[in-house]
Design an enzyme around this catalytic site. Structure first.
Site, PDB file in Angstrom:
ATOM      1  N   ARG A  90     -19.977   0.594  28.957  1.00  0.00           N
ATOM      2  CA  ARG A  90     -21.353   0.126  29.254  1.00  0.00           C
ATOM      3  C   ARG A  90     -21.237  -1.224  29.974  1.00  0.00           C
ATOM      4  O   ARG A  90     -20.470  -2.094  29.539  1.00  0.00           O
ATOM      5  CB  ARG A  90     -22.198  -0.012  27.980  1.00  0.00           C
ATOM      6  CG  ARG A  90     -22.557   1.343  27.370  1.00  0.00           C
ATOM      7  CD  ARG A  90     -23.621   1.207  26.296  1.00  0.00           C
ATOM      8  NE  ARG A  90     -24.945   1.047  26.866  1.00  0.00           N
ATOM      9  CZ  ARG A  90     -26.043   0.766  26.133  1.00  0.00           C
ATOM     10  NH1 ARG A  90     -25.943   0.593  24.829  1.00  0.00           N
ATOM     11  NH2 ARG A  90     -27.225   0.654  26.705  1.00  0.00           N
ATOM     12  N   ASP A 243     -28.596  -9.056  25.582  1.00  0.00           N
ATOM     13  CA  ASP A 243     -27.318  -8.388  25.861  1.00  0.00           C
ATOM     14  C   ASP A 243     -26.365  -9.288  26.641  1.00  0.00           C
ATOM     15  O   ASP A 243     -25.153  -9.079  26.626  1.00  0.00           O
ATOM     16  CB  ASP A 243     -27.556  -7.099  26.636  1.00  0.00           C
ATOM     17  CG  ASP A 243     -28.141  -6.047  25.716  1.00  0.00           C
ATOM     18  OD1 ASP A 243     -29.361  -6.089  25.478  1.00  0.00           O
ATOM     19  OD2 ASP A 243     -27.362  -5.236  25.187  1.00  0.00           O
ATOM     20  N   LYS A 254     -33.214  -5.581  26.887  1.00  0.00           N
ATOM     21  CA  LYS A 254     -33.762  -4.238  27.122  1.00  0.00           C
ATOM     22  C   LYS A 254     -34.929  -4.259  28.111  1.00  0.00           C
ATOM     23  O   LYS A 254     -35.773  -5.149  28.057  1.00  0.00           O
ATOM     24  CB  LYS A 254     -34.186  -3.661  25.768  1.00  0.00           C
ATOM     25  CG  LYS A 254     -34.748  -2.260  25.777  1.00  0.00           C
ATOM     26  CD  LYS A 254     -33.863  -1.247  26.459  1.00  0.00           C
ATOM     27  CE  LYS A 254     -32.464  -1.159  25.883  1.00  0.00           C
ATOM     28  NZ  LYS A 254     -31.526  -0.383  26.767  1.00  0.00           N
TER      29      LYS A 254
HETATM   30  O1  MRU Z   1     -29.408  -0.093  25.066  1.00  0.00           O
HETATM   31  P1  MRU Z   1     -29.251  -0.764  23.734  1.00  0.00           P
HETATM   32  O2  MRU Z   1     -29.996  -0.078  22.638  1.00  0.00           O
HETATM   33  O3  MRU Z   1     -27.812  -1.034  23.405  1.00  0.00           O
HETATM   34  O4  MRU Z   1     -29.955  -2.176  23.946  1.00  0.00           O
HETATM   35  C1  MRU Z   1     -30.048  -3.063  22.887  1.00  0.00           C
HETATM   36  C2  MRU Z   1     -30.796  -4.289  23.211  1.00  0.00           C
HETATM   37  O5  MRU Z   1     -31.289  -4.463  24.301  1.00  0.00           O
HETATM   38  C3  MRU Z   1     -30.835  -5.358  22.166  1.00  0.00           C
HETATM   39  O6  MRU Z   1     -32.034  -6.077  22.246  1.00  0.00           O
HETATM   40  C4  MRU Z   1     -29.662  -6.325  22.385  1.00  0.00           C
HETATM   41  O7  MRU Z   1     -28.456  -5.627  22.493  1.00  0.00           O
HETATM   42  C5  MRU Z   1     -29.551  -7.306  21.289  1.00  0.00           C
HETATM   43  S1  MRU Z   1     -28.974  -6.561  19.803  1.00  0.00           S
HETATM   44  C6  MRU Z   1     -28.856  -7.746  18.621  1.00  0.00           C
END
Ligand code: MRU
Length: 365
Positions: A90, A243, A254
């Site tokens: 990812r 992220d 997100k």
């Molecule tokens: O695509 P995902 O579900 O991995 O995305 C997660 C998010 O965007 C979270 O807000 C981010 O990783 C922070 S988790 C503490």
């Protein structure tokens, strides 16, 4: 955190059968399934296909993936292949690279015979540290919640809006954005959480599930409702995860987070980001230009998963057949829209100067 009274982490090493176990999040919140990841390919699939997800958990899973992979090949080329395989899974969450680089640096310094056991120790350390960091984020976030509560009539809940799932399933434990919620709840401060559904994958359903399991009042809302609620004065603060946050405090999270930040600014609602230090990418400063945004399968948009009343989990098509979908999974909120970054060391302004002051030992590396 607890699931039906039993404490779980999102990833753990089962010493009885020497296996790494995870909660397979593809089925949450409808079904609670634990699976073992036993080889490099399984770890890669689990991260790529989002059996595990959330930036901190992706990092911890990668660390355990290295440890398990080195059990079968601890040579230099085995280590390189492990790194190359996992780093491709990812692109956006920097915790993946942070964890892999950390292990690579340390493992390069030990003999091949020692590598697998050293990697396992490091993976445990990454996991433990994550729990400690998130707990601290909760303690610092609690102070913000307390302050907001003190300006409200006694007993009125602090209303927090969150996007996606930055909860305990996204980390090893506590969550980042949810940690202040858990801490406030434990401290007896009434809170209410507006939970964005977070299409296309509806991670908000997971957030509602985990808050519900802990007795925290929440309402699941459509992604488009937040602006309206803010205009009506029904949101006291927004708190989200991240992220990847740049050295100058731009926040990638997100998809849809940016729109919440815009609405928050227009309505004078404070917009906070829960930020563990491994999620800071010190090598970049311009979030929009420099952060790779994952583009996921269109099917996640044109179709939707849910629990059928006949007790099965099913996928249905939302659009008419043949419609093409677009699915950027993250967006970038510029630092000017961020009220504060809640880190394990305290709350920082979203600026290069403030972040470097908070993390003088990490900035620039
Ligand atoms: O695509 P995902 O579900 O991995 O995305 C997660 C998010 O965007 C979270 O807000 C981010 O990783 C922070 S988790 C503490």
């Amino acid at each position: 955190m607890k699931v039906q009274g039993t404490h779980y982490r999102s990833i753990w090493y089962d010493h009885k059968d020497c296996q790494v176990k995870i909660i397979d999040q593809r089925w949450l919140p409808h079904d609670f399934r634990i699976v073992a990841l036993t080889n490099l390919d399984e770890f890669a699939v689990a991260i790529r296909d989002m059996w595990v997800r959330g930036a901190p958990l992706i990092g911890a899973t990668a660390a355990y993936g290295v440890a398990i992979s080195l059990n079968s090949d601890a040579s230099d080329s085995g280590l390189k292949n492990t790194y190359d395989t996992l780093i491709e899974t990812r692109p956006t969450a920097i915790n993946l690279k942070w964890a892999l680089d950390r292990l690579l640096r340390a493992l390069g310094q030990v003999s091949q015979e020692e590598r697998a056991s050293k990697a396992l120790k490091l993976a445990h350390l990454v996991a433990e540290e994550d729990v400690g960091i998130n707990k601290k984020i909760g303690e610092h976030g609690l102070e913000i919640v307390k302050k907001i509560a003190s300006n409200k009539p006694a007993g009125e809940p602090v209303r927090m809006l969150t996007h996606c799932n930055a909860g305990w399933p996204a980390t090893v434990d506590w969550g980042t954005a949810t940690s202040p919620m858990y801490h406030a709840h434990e401290a007896g401060i009434p809170i209410h959480v507006w939970v964005d559904e977070t299409r296309p994958r509806n991670q908000g359903a997971m957030t509602a599930w985990e808050l519900e399991s802990h007795g925290i009042s929440n309402t699941y809302i459509t992604d488009n409702a937040g602006g309206h609620l803010m205009q009506k004065g029904l949101v006291d603060m927004v708190i989200v995860g991240t992220d990847r946050t740049t050295a100058q405090g731009d926040v990638c999270n997100k998809i849809g987070t940016y729109l919440k930040a815009l609405a928050a600014r227009d309505n004078n609602v404070p917009f906070y980001v829960a930020l563990p230090s491994p999620t800071i990418d010190w090598t970049i400063s311009d979030g929009l230009a420099d952060i790779p945004i994952e583009e996921r399968a269109a099917r996640e948009v044109t179709h939707i998963f849910g629990h059928h009343e006949k007790n099965s989990i099913e996928e249905i098509r939302v659009t008419s057949e043949g419609v093409s979908g677009g699915n950027p999974a993250f967006d970038v909120t510029p630092n000017r829209l961020v009220t504060g970054l809640i880190t394990e060391r305290g709350v920082s302004d979203a600026s290069e100067k403030a972040l470097a002051k908070m993390f003088p030992d990490l900035a620039g590396f």
